[in-house]
Structure formats: C-alpha cells, structure tokens
Design an enzyme around this catalytic site. Structure first.
Site, PDB file in Angstrom:
ATOM      1  N   GLU A   1      -9.697   2.545  -5.371  1.00 44.04           N
ATOM      2  CA  GLU A   1      -9.393   3.939  -5.025  1.00 44.04           C
ATOM      3  C   GLU A   1      -8.227   4.522  -5.820  1.00 44.04           C
ATOM      4  OE1 GLU A   1     -10.905   4.184  -0.467  1.00 44.04           O
ATOM      5  OE2 GLU A   1      -8.943   3.274  -0.718  1.00 44.04           O
TER       6      GLU A   1
ATOM      7  N   HIS B   1      -2.788   3.219  -4.569  1.00 42.36           N
ATOM      8  CA  HIS B   1      -2.159   2.749  -3.329  1.00 42.36           C
ATOM      9  C   HIS B   1      -0.722   2.317  -3.610  1.00 42.36           C
ATOM     10  CE1 HIS B   1      -5.661   3.051  -0.724  1.00 42.36           C
ATOM     11  NE2 HIS B   1      -6.400   2.573  -1.702  1.00 42.36           N
TER      12      HIS B   1
ATOM     13  N   ASP C   1       0.862  -1.185   0.000  1.00 44.39           N
ATOM     14  CA  ASP C   1       0.000   0.000   0.000  1.00 44.39           C
ATOM     15  C   ASP C   1       0.890   1.223   0.000  1.00 44.39           C
ATOM     16  OD1 ASP C   1      -2.313   1.768   0.449  1.00 44.39           O
ATOM     17  OD2 ASP C   1      -3.339  -0.106   0.910  1.00 44.39           O
TER      18      ASP C   1
HETATM   19  C1  ACM Z   1     -10.865  -0.723   0.074  1.00 44.81           C
HETATM   20  O1  ACM Z   1     -11.421  -0.642   1.169  1.00 44.81           O
HETATM   21  N1  ACM Z   1     -10.290   0.347  -0.461  1.00 44.81           N
HETATM   22  C2  ACM Z   1     -10.834  -1.958  -0.671  1.00 44.81           C
END
Ligand code: ACM
Length: 774
Positions: free
Chosen positions: A325, A262, A196
C-alpha cells in the site's frame, strides 16, 4: 453406575477404532491431526507427580519437559516432574526420526516415550502428549492413555500468525501468552508487525527518536476532549528475551519493518528520512497514508543501519520489509526522487520500490538472511533476493512461485483474523465479512495456479490479526482463538487427512485448554443464532413469531428453554422452528456428546417491543453502500466499548422493512465516532453530504431503497434533526418523533449530513413504538 456406563461406551468406541485406524486417529484429542497413528494394546495411566525423564545434559529435552509440565499443569491440573535420567515418561534424542520438526510418540503399558532428532521435534511431541493428557474437561484427575504409536511431521514449515503491535501496542507479556498458545497447536512462526503509520515499536539505539517520538500518538477526537496518548515500544533486551522464549517453544519471530509506505511514524520521528521533511504527527488515522520513506542514499543507509540492529535481535532467516500500500504520490511529486529514478535508468515509482527492495534483499543476503515482502513488491519486477507474502488474494503467490520465489499465503479477507467470525450481535470489533472457522479450515495453501513443480515454493500460510480495531489483549486473543487451530491443522496436517467434522470434535478440548490457560476464545462458531421467519411486520400482524435456531459450525445438539432459565443438557432438544406468541424469550445453546456446553447460551426475545427494535448489528446498508466495519465508540478503548456497523464512505444506515402500519413513534439512538480514516486514492468513493445546519443533521426517510432503485418513486421524509455541537454534546444521544399514517413495511434510511471534516455519526439503535413516542 453412570461412570461404568461411560467407561463401557468409551471402551466400545476404542474397540471400533481398533478396526479402523484412520477413524481412530481422528478421534484422538489432538489438534493438528498427526501424520500417522498406529494403535497398540493396553494403556498407561499418568498420575499427579509422575516424573519426566530427560537425557543427561540435554538442554533442549529439559526445555521440552518443562514445557510439557507447564501445559499439563494448566490444562489438566496435574503436576509432572522433569528430572535427568530414566522415567516412565521419557524424552529421547533419536537421530533416526527424520525431519527437522518430526517426532515419534509411543505409549504402551510401561509408559510414554517421545523421540526426536531436533529440539522442535521434542517440543511437538511434548505438546501432543499434553493434549493426550487433557482429553476432556476433567481437571486434576489421573489420565489413562491408550497404547499407540504416533509418527508425526508437518506438511509446511511456515505455520504462522501475524500480530500487529503497531496499530495498537500490546504489552510484551501479551506477546508471550500468544507464543505459549501457538506452541500448543504447533504453530511455529510469529510475524511481528513492528512499524506502521501509527507507531514504531522496535528500539533502534542509533535512532532513539524512532521510539521516543514514533511510538506515541494522540488519538483522534470525535469532537469532545482528546483521550490520553496511545503507544509503547519494546527494548532490544525485551525482544531478545522474547525471541529466546519463543525459540524454546519452536516459534520463530519474523520481524517486519514496513517500507516504503506505512512510514508516517518514521517520518514524524526523522523528517529528514521522509520525502518532504514536513514533520507530520505520528498517524492516528487508519488506511493508506501518503508518507513514504526517502529512497535517497542517506535514506537507504538509514534503513541498512536499522536492519543491522534488527538482525542482531531477531535470528530468523526471513526479515519482512513490508512493501504494501505504498501509494507513490510523494515520490511522483518530488523532483529529487524523480531524478533518482532517471539516474537509475528506471521509469516508475514501482520500479524504484523494486530497486529499493533489491538493495535491502542483497544486503540481507550478505548477512545470511532473506527478505520477504507483501505482494506489491512484484509490481516493479521482483528481485531475485525476495520472497513474497501474498495478501491481495493468491495472485501474487502464483506469480512469484511460478517465477521460482518462495511464497507465504495470507490472502485477505479469508486469513485476516480481524474479520469477524460469526454474524452474532455480540461479536467484537473488526471487519464485518465473516470468515468462519470452517472456511479457514478448508483453505488449501497451495493455490491452483501454481505449477506442480513449483509447489515446493509454498512455504506455508499464516493468519493476520491487524489491529486497527483490535485494541485490548482480549480482543486480539478473541480474533486468534479458536481459528488459530484451523490454521494449525491446515498447515500441519496432510491435505487428504483433513476433515472438518473430526476437527470440530478435536478443537473442543483445545478450546477448553486455551480457556484454562486464561485465554479469551471466541465461541461464535458454536453459539446458537436465531432467524425469524418472515418479516417482523408479519410476526407482529399475526401475533406469532416463528424462529429457526442454528449454529454456524455443524456441531452438538441445540437445547432450549422458554421459561427464562439457562438451558442444560436436559433441556428439550431443538428439531424444527418454534412458533411462539410474542412475549417469550428463547434461550438456547449447543451441547456436545458428553453434555458439555459448546458455547454460552444466547437469547432471542419475541416481545413486540423487541421485534420493533433494531440494533446496529441488525441495521443494513443504505442503497449503494455496504456496512463493512465494526468499530468501537472510542478509537483506543481499553475495554470492550459499544461497537457500530458502519460504511465509512457513507454516514447512512437502514432499518429494512419497518412495519409502519404498526409503528406510530420512533426513538433513534445516535453515536458520534471519530472520523479517522486516511482514504488516499479512495477519497472519491466517499459520499459527501452537505449540511443545512451548523453541525449537520440526521435526515430520516422512508421508502428510500425503492426510491433509489426507481426514480419515479419518491422517498418520504419522516424528519430532519439538527445535530448538536460535537465540542459540548455527549457522544451518545437520541432523537424521537412520530410517523405519518402509512401502510405495511417500508425501508427507513438514517442519513447524517454532517460535514466530512467533522465526526462520523452512526445509528446505535432504532426503537419503534406502537404508541406515539414523547
Ligand atoms: C496489508 O494488509 N496491507 C498487507
């Protein structure tokens, strides 16, 4: 005498159950509930030193026997001895037990037999027997097991937990412990979130900087000194050993490399594989960051090389490549990426993401693997090669399954295990909307919108413990347990056999087993909570407090004391709200049918001073806001630290209905946290406050809610206090003052006007006093 009476009652209960096999099954101490139980006659007693017979040369059976012995030793305190050959407890390879996770367990007067065709079937039979051998809290004692035949197999094959080792790294021993306890309730999939923005945890030999650089971050500061760096990673050798250990317990590890968003840790380690090669630090902010991975040919080749090493270590069919995201700002701003989009005949960044997912999905398929990603991968059109993990509700699962793709359900916030599990003031860090044991238990993994003939595409469900705020291993365990048992039963047991009341009976011995195994298990579902009837002002004015007691899960008998002692099974049972003169402390806990405590006692202090005090858990949002995070004082605290309920878009919290006819003075305790959230496209939601003094101030107003709702009402300014220099001031400090003469109850708002680039302030506690505060 007493023992006999207990045995007699048990016997009667068994006799009643003989007449009603379904009810009997629900009274067995087994979680998840088995598919079918048929009672026999007689019983068999297992004593310390009993042998477990294993077929000669059967490594899978030997491993299941060892597992059985380990669990029974920890959970019951008796030693079982696995050995080749025949014994009263016998593992049997039986190809007629159909289903790759199925087993049959038979108990009669001669012994116990566990039969299965597969290794995992033998493991699950062993885990069921371990539970039968620890039906109560007696430790080190022989166990009498009633004759029965259990035929069992799961409803879903994906019964999972997600462990986020990227945001807060966990030593590998902690992952082992979670796997052990997943096996105990037949959970079979551990999704490891390995990368991440804040850390890259998977050693890649070809790209050593991913872990040399990408595994370490500098924590954010709240203005004072910066703490030690946080991080760590797993070597491939460590992970191979972990995978083998998990496999022996029926657990598959599904690794996740999160792309194309991420990706800040990746960008920090190898700027050349990010979009602008601008060398960010490894992230220390939570939320959505702009760094994307570079989709140019060299970037795609880089990820394929990473995948090559990943699949060497992880034999799982599914490989998770994230996709969540990924705001496309960097791709939109990059002429090179825009040219690539055009050259591919695409229009949007979402389509480029789908193209990229298909590149990797096809690559994985060529190696006999399958790609799974978060539901955003649907946005640019879902490639045939991809399966979907649905987190933004169930919509993604419905859409993907109806298109014929396999799906896994982990909808937020329900199956997000970093959500708190009760509204008690002693809950640990996390997200505030409570996701209770009951709500999770009652979740149905096949969403209503999936066409009946497509329901087979639902592989199962999993609970995700994101770790922005789960820092220590104990906090992670606290988030998992006991809700992991609810997820286990929701995914293993038949829909029409699930029953929450029966689960509550059966989860109690499982909680005891987990505690005996050294795990931190949350007791919030079973603890007594208190509700003061009427306002605090009413209680103070009448000089009597009426308090209702309740547990979140409807389980046990609440017993209480008013003399400061710990409640016992002999304390008075609670039946109706208690009306008390202020000054008494109520202590209460719930007890099960056998008189065992189901949770630690909690106390409620009715003193006038306590009724005038509100801690962070008792504060509410200021008008227009919502408190939704519970965050620790220090971002990487290595032990439980003070926690604060906050609205990260607004540095304001409220004391509702403060009795300002009674209170003359106040002391407000303040905490200074790091302001460490990457808000991406949500930046506009933030309420910017403009300071009047250098470091901002705390402005306290009364009548603030009424004024926000009706512009003709004016708030009353109680005081404004300059905040100290964060570089030198401690992280916790307080302000005191006095109120003007006022009438009745008024809401008080505590608004910090510090600059938005500066630390984040919040209220720890507000103490109102009947005399003036010095
Ligand atoms: C997530 O909660 N962004 C998969």
């Amino acid at each position: 005498m007493e023992k006999l009476a207990v045995r007699r009652t048990r016997h009667l209960a068994w006799a009643a159950l003989l007449a009603a096999p379904a009810a009997f099954a629900q009274d067995l101490p087994i979680t998840p509930l088995p598919a079918s139980v048929t009672l026999g006659t007689g019983d068999f007693t297992v004593r310390d030193g009993a042998a477990i017979g294993i077929p000669e040369g059967d490594a899978g059976a030997a491993s299941a026997a060892r597992l059985l012995a380990t669990h029974v030793k920890a959970e019951r305190g008796i030693t079982l001895a696995p050995r080749p050959g025949a014994a009263a407890i016998q593992l049997i390879r039986d190809a007629s037990v159909a289903g790759d996770e199925a087993y049959r367990l038979t108990v009669d007067a001669k012994g116990v037999r566990i039969a299965a065709a597969s290794d995992s079937g033998l493991v699950y039979g062993a885990m069921t027997l371990a539970q039968l051998l620890s039906p109560d809290r007696a430790y080190g004692k022989p166990v009498r097991v009633r004759a029965a035949t259990i035929e069992d197999a799961p409803r879903f094959h994906w019964r999972g937990l997600l462990m986020d080792v990227a945001r807060h790294f966990q030593p590998i021993e902690e992952v082992y412990k979670v796997i052990d306890q997943m096996a105990s309730v037949k959970l079979n999939t551990l999704h490891l979130h390995l990368t991440d923005d804040q850390g890259w945890r998977f050693e890649v030999k070809r790209y050593p900087k991913l872990t040399e650089v990408g595994a370490w971050r500098t924590p954010p500061s709240s203005g004072g000194p910066v703490g030690p760096r946080h991080g760590g990673f797993y070597t491939q050798a460590q992970l191979k050993a972990l995978v083998a250990y998990a496999a022996e317990r029926g657990v598959t590890i599904v690794p996740e490399i999160d792309l194309p968003g991420h990706a800040q840790a990746l960008a920090a380690a190898y700027p050349e594989f990010s979009v602008f090669a601008d060398s960010p630090e490894v992230g220390h902010d939570w939320g959505v960051m702009p760094y994307l991975f570079n989709p140019a040919p060299e970037g795609i080749a880089f990820i394929k090389n990473v995948i090559d090493e990943l699949i060497e270590v992880f034999p799982s069919t599914y490989i998770h490549l994230g996709g969540d995201e990924a705001i496309k700002d960097q791709w939109e701003r990059s002429p090179k990426v825009q040219a690539q989009i055009k050259a591919l005949g695409l229009q949007t960044g979402n389509q480029l993401q789908s193209w990229m997912i298909d590149q990797f999905g096809t690559y994985l398929a060529g190696k006999g693997r399958r790609l799974i990603g978060w539901d955003e991968i649907l946005e640019g059109g879902l490639p045939a090669s991809a399966s979907v993990m649905s987190w933004r509700g169930e919509k993604g699962a419905v859409e993907a399954a109806n298109q014929g793709h396999d799906v896994v359900l982990s909808p937020a916030p329900l199956l997000y295990l970093d959500q708190l599990q009760s509204n008690l003031g002693d809950e640990l860090n996390g997200r505030l909307a409570v996701q209770s044991l009951e709500k999770i238990y009652k979740y149905e993994p096949v969403p209503a919108g999936i066409n009946a003939e497509k329901a087979k595409h639902v592989l199962g469900a999993q609970g995700n413990a994101w770790s922005e705020y789960l820092i220590t291993p104990q906090q992670v365990q606290h988030a998992y347990f006991p809700r992991a048992a609810a997820i286990a039963e929701m995914t293993w047991s038949a829909k029409d056999r699930r029953d929450f009341a029966s689960f509550l009976d059966r989860v109690q011995p499982q909680i005891a087993r987990w505690r005996r195994s050294g795990m931190e298990v949350a007791d919030g579902a079973f603890a007594v909570g208190y509700t003061l009837q009427g306002s605090r002002g009413d209680a103070l004015r009448a000089n009597k407090a009426t308090v209702a007691l309740a547990t979140q899960a409807p389980y046990g008998t609440i017993r209480y004391t008013l003399d400061g002692r710990e409640p016992t099974a002999k304390s008075p049972a609670y039946s109706a709200p208690l009306t008390l003169k202020p000054g008494v402390t109520i202590r209460a806990a719930a007890f099960d049918k056998s008189g065992n405590l189901t949770a630690a006692a909690r106390a409620f202090d009715t003193s006038r001073a306590a009724l005038l005090t509100r801690t962070t858990s008792e504060m509410t949002a200021c008008p227009g806001g919502s408190l939704y995070l519970r965050v620790p004082l220090t971002p990487d605290a290595t032990a439980n630290a003070p926690v604060y309920n906050i609205d990260l878009f607004n540095t304001c919290t409220a004391y509702p209905a403060a009795p300002l006819d009674i209170a003359r003075g106040f002391t407000v305790s303040v905490a200074r946290l790091a302001r460490h959230w990457g808000l991406a496209h949500e930046t506009g939601k933030r309420r910017d406050q403009y300071p009047a003094t250098m470091h901002g101030e705390l402005v306290i107003t009364a009548r603030c809610t009424a004024a926000a709702n009706d512009k003709t009402i004016k708030p009353i300014v109680i005081g404004s206090f300059a905040l100290p220099d964060p570089a030198t001031a401690p992280t916790q400090f307080s302000f005191s003052g006095t109120f003007p003469q006022m009438q009745g109850d008024e809401d008080l708002c505590f608004q910090f006007t510090s600059p938005v680039s500066a630390p984040f302030y919040t209220v720890e506690k507000v103490v109102l006093t009947e005399g003036a505060t010095k």
